[in-house]
Design an enzyme around this catalytic site. Structure first.
Site, PDB file in Angstrom:
ATOM      1  N   LEU A  15      42.432  24.688  28.597  1.00  0.00           N
ATOM      2  CA  LEU A  15      42.315  24.951  27.218  1.00  0.00           C
ATOM      3  C   LEU A  15      43.558  25.140  26.607  1.00  0.00           C
ATOM      4  O   LEU A  15      44.117  24.511  25.461  1.00  0.00           O
ATOM      5  CB  LEU A  15      41.285  26.295  26.820  1.00  0.00           C
ATOM      6  CG  LEU A  15      41.158  26.830  25.644  1.00  0.00           C
ATOM      7  CD1 LEU A  15      40.506  25.524  24.608  1.00  0.00           C
ATOM      8  CD2 LEU A  15      40.363  28.067  25.450  1.00  0.00           C
ATOM      9  N   SER A 108      47.316  37.641  28.837  1.00  0.00           N
ATOM     10  CA  SER A 108      46.091  37.667  28.083  1.00  0.00           C
ATOM     11  C   SER A 108      46.046  39.301  27.240  1.00  0.00           C
ATOM     12  O   SER A 108      46.573  40.078  28.044  1.00  0.00           O
ATOM     13  CB  SER A 108      44.828  37.651  28.954  1.00  0.00           C
ATOM     14  OG  SER A 108      43.664  38.244  28.489  1.00  0.00           O
ATOM     15  N   THR A 109      45.320  39.372  26.304  1.00  0.00           N
ATOM     16  CA  THR A 109      45.211  40.800  25.726  1.00  0.00           C
ATOM     17  C   THR A 109      44.303  41.775  26.743  1.00  0.00           C
ATOM     18  O   THR A 109      44.371  43.114  26.347  1.00  0.00           O
ATOM     19  CB  THR A 109      44.510  40.666  24.154  1.00  0.00           C
ATOM     20  OG1 THR A 109      43.130  40.147  24.232  1.00  0.00           O
ATOM     21  CG2 THR A 109      45.351  40.159  23.239  1.00  0.00           C
ATOM     22  N   TYR A 137      42.609  40.660  37.326  1.00  0.00           N
ATOM     23  CA  TYR A 137      43.250  39.780  36.499  1.00  0.00           C
ATOM     24  C   TYR A 137      44.392  40.513  35.565  1.00  0.00           C
ATOM     25  O   TYR A 137      45.144  39.796  35.272  1.00  0.00           O
ATOM     26  CB  TYR A 137      42.256  38.780  35.672  1.00  0.00           C
ATOM     27  CG  TYR A 137      42.615  38.001  34.607  1.00  0.00           C
ATOM     28  CD1 TYR A 137      43.144  36.680  35.037  1.00  0.00           C
ATOM     29  CD2 TYR A 137      42.545  38.079  33.267  1.00  0.00           C
ATOM     30  CE1 TYR A 137      43.760  35.705  34.162  1.00  0.00           C
ATOM     31  CE2 TYR A 137      43.034  37.121  32.348  1.00  0.00           C
ATOM     32  CZ  TYR A 137      43.625  36.065  32.750  1.00  0.00           C
ATOM     33  OH  TYR A 137      44.221  34.940  31.921  1.00  0.00           O
ATOM     34  N   THR A 165      44.872  36.382  22.211  1.00  0.00           N
ATOM     35  CA  THR A 165      43.320  37.024  22.219  1.00  0.00           C
ATOM     36  C   THR A 165      42.463  36.086  22.669  1.00  0.00           C
ATOM     37  O   THR A 165      42.770  34.956  23.395  1.00  0.00           O
ATOM     38  CB  THR A 165      43.080  37.274  20.644  1.00  0.00           C
ATOM     39  OG1 THR A 165      42.000  38.111  20.617  1.00  0.00           O
ATOM     40  CG2 THR A 165      43.227  36.208  19.890  1.00  0.00           C
ATOM     41  N   HIS A 180      34.297  31.990  29.376  1.00  0.00           N
ATOM     42  CA  HIS A 180      34.306  32.999  28.354  1.00  0.00           C
ATOM     43  C   HIS A 180      33.099  33.077  27.462  1.00  0.00           C
ATOM     44  O   HIS A 180      32.133  32.057  27.247  1.00  0.00           O
ATOM     45  CB  HIS A 180      35.305  32.936  27.620  1.00  0.00           C
ATOM     46  CG  HIS A 180      36.622  33.353  28.166  1.00  0.00           C
ATOM     47  ND1 HIS A 180      37.687  32.330  28.969  1.00  0.00           N
ATOM     48  CD2 HIS A 180      37.356  34.459  28.938  1.00  0.00           C
ATOM     49  CE1 HIS A 180      38.522  32.889  29.525  1.00  0.00           C
ATOM     50  NE2 HIS A 180      38.203  34.208  29.541  1.00  0.00           N
ATOM     51  N   LYS A 188      24.473  27.716  25.999  1.00  0.00           N
ATOM     52  CA  LYS A 188      23.037  28.340  26.067  1.00  0.00           C
ATOM     53  C   LYS A 188      22.552  28.293  24.975  1.00  0.00           C
ATOM     54  O   LYS A 188      21.215  27.779  25.302  1.00  0.00           O
ATOM     55  CB  LYS A 188      23.423  29.917  26.310  1.00  0.00           C
ATOM     56  CG  LYS A 188      23.773  30.351  27.550  1.00  0.00           C
ATOM     57  CD  LYS A 188      23.852  31.819  27.709  1.00  0.00           C
ATOM     58  CE  LYS A 188      22.545  32.331  28.265  1.00  0.00           C
ATOM     59  NZ  LYS A 188      22.451  33.776  28.494  1.00  0.00           N
TER      60      LYS A 188
END
Length: 325
Positions: A15, A108-109, A137, A165, A180, A188
């Site tokens: 991504l 990453s935050t 992580y 974020t 995520h 879903k």
């Protein structure tokens, strides 16, 4: 960055990496080096050393990482800390050994403490305990931040760390076990619509609030930083040089319940959203303070509704197999 300089984008299929690749191409950078995992395993120290010695990149975007949502982070704890530490150690060290002019490390935050004041400023790093579910992580990413900082201080490198974020967008991971929250909800709700279900279950109470950023905006910020910002620009206090990383975000958040309602509307699902409070919520609020990035001259462009529509349209084109197929 020199337009003709050789740029290595580590993790170009993900991504983050794919969005950076797109932005670099749009801006006229053509000397870009990429390797698939089968071609170069970044966990393998010898392989990474040989690659850097051979290719000698001038610039590096370190977007490669083992990533996942709350379930994956909590289930594959050893994999997350081991693989991320190895990838970072190998790429950052070899960048130093081979005189890379500039490196951008993407963290990453989740590096911030569970009970960090909101919005989260860069200075809150290591102020108190982390959220346990993603601790391995987060610890790996903190190590990457401090490794860049330490190499800058000891060796005079120009390695910058950024903390995006929660990201979403084209080339997202829609696997229900490892994705995520936003792409997982898209899948879903879409599958519930396709089956004609009366309802869809969503983990947690729906009360936690999260900040979401479109991946192409994040890539624009990363290229902006690589083009215009050096490590020395981030050092204000010469007596104590720490926490020089940069948050990348929108500075806006939304509850998971509100996000689910938005996705339900975009997908066109007419059933009920059923929240399951027996499942973990994680941290209740995670919002970044983006004042440092704003002061450097950058602002995001894509609002959440527009980004969700674009991401859902891309999901439909990906032909992601339904559960059980």
């Amino acid at each position: 960055m020199n337009k003709n300089g050789k740029i290595f984008v580590a993790g170009h299929r993900g991504l983050v990496g794919s969005a950076i690749m797109k932005k670099l191409t749009e801006k006229g950078y053509s000397n870009i080096i990429i390797r698939t995992r089968s071609e170069l395993d970044l966990v393998n120290q010898d392989a990474v050393a040989a690659f850097f010695a051979s290719e000698k990149p001038h610039y590096v975007f370190l977007a490669a990482a083992r990533v996942g949502g709350i379930m994956a982070n909590n289930t594959y704890r050893a994999d997350f800390i081991y693989e991320n530490l190895m990838i970072q150690n190998n790429v950052i060290h070899q960048s130093y050994m081979n005189d890379v002019k500039k490196l951008l490390f993407l963290g990453s935050t989740c590096i911030y403490p569970k009970e960090a004041p909101q919005p989260m400023k860069e200075e809150y790093l290591l102020a108190s305990p982390l959220e346990y579910t993603n601790e391995p992580y987060a610890i790996a990413k903190i190590a990457g931040v401090k490794m860049c900082e330490s190499y800058n201080l000891q060796h005079g490198t120009n390695f910058i760390s950024v903390m995006p974020t929660n990201l979403y967008g084209p080339n997202d991971n829609f696997d229900l076990e490892t994705s995520h929250v936003l792409p997982a909800l898209i899948r879903k709700v879409h599958e519930a619509k396709e089956r004609g279900d009366a309802s869809v279950e969503i983990w947690g109470s729906g009360k936690p609030k999260r900040e979401f950023m479109y991946s192409e905006d994040m890539a624009d910020a990363c290229v902006f930083i690589m083009e215009r910002i050096d490590f020395r620009d981030l050092v204000k206090d010469k007596t104590e040089i720490r926490n020089t990383h940069i948050n990348i975000g929108t500075g806006k958040d939304i509850s998971i319940r509100e996000l689910a309602e938005l996705i339900k509307e975009v997908v066109g699902f007419e059933g009920e959203l059923k929240f399951n409070p027996s499942k973990p919520d994680g941290t209740m609020v995670k919002l970044t303070d983006v004042s440092k990035l704003s002061e450097l001259g950058w602002q995001y462009k894509t609002e959440l509704e527009e980004g969700v529509v674009c991401t859902y349209n891309r999901f439909l084109k990906q032909n992601v197999p339904s559960v059980g197929s």
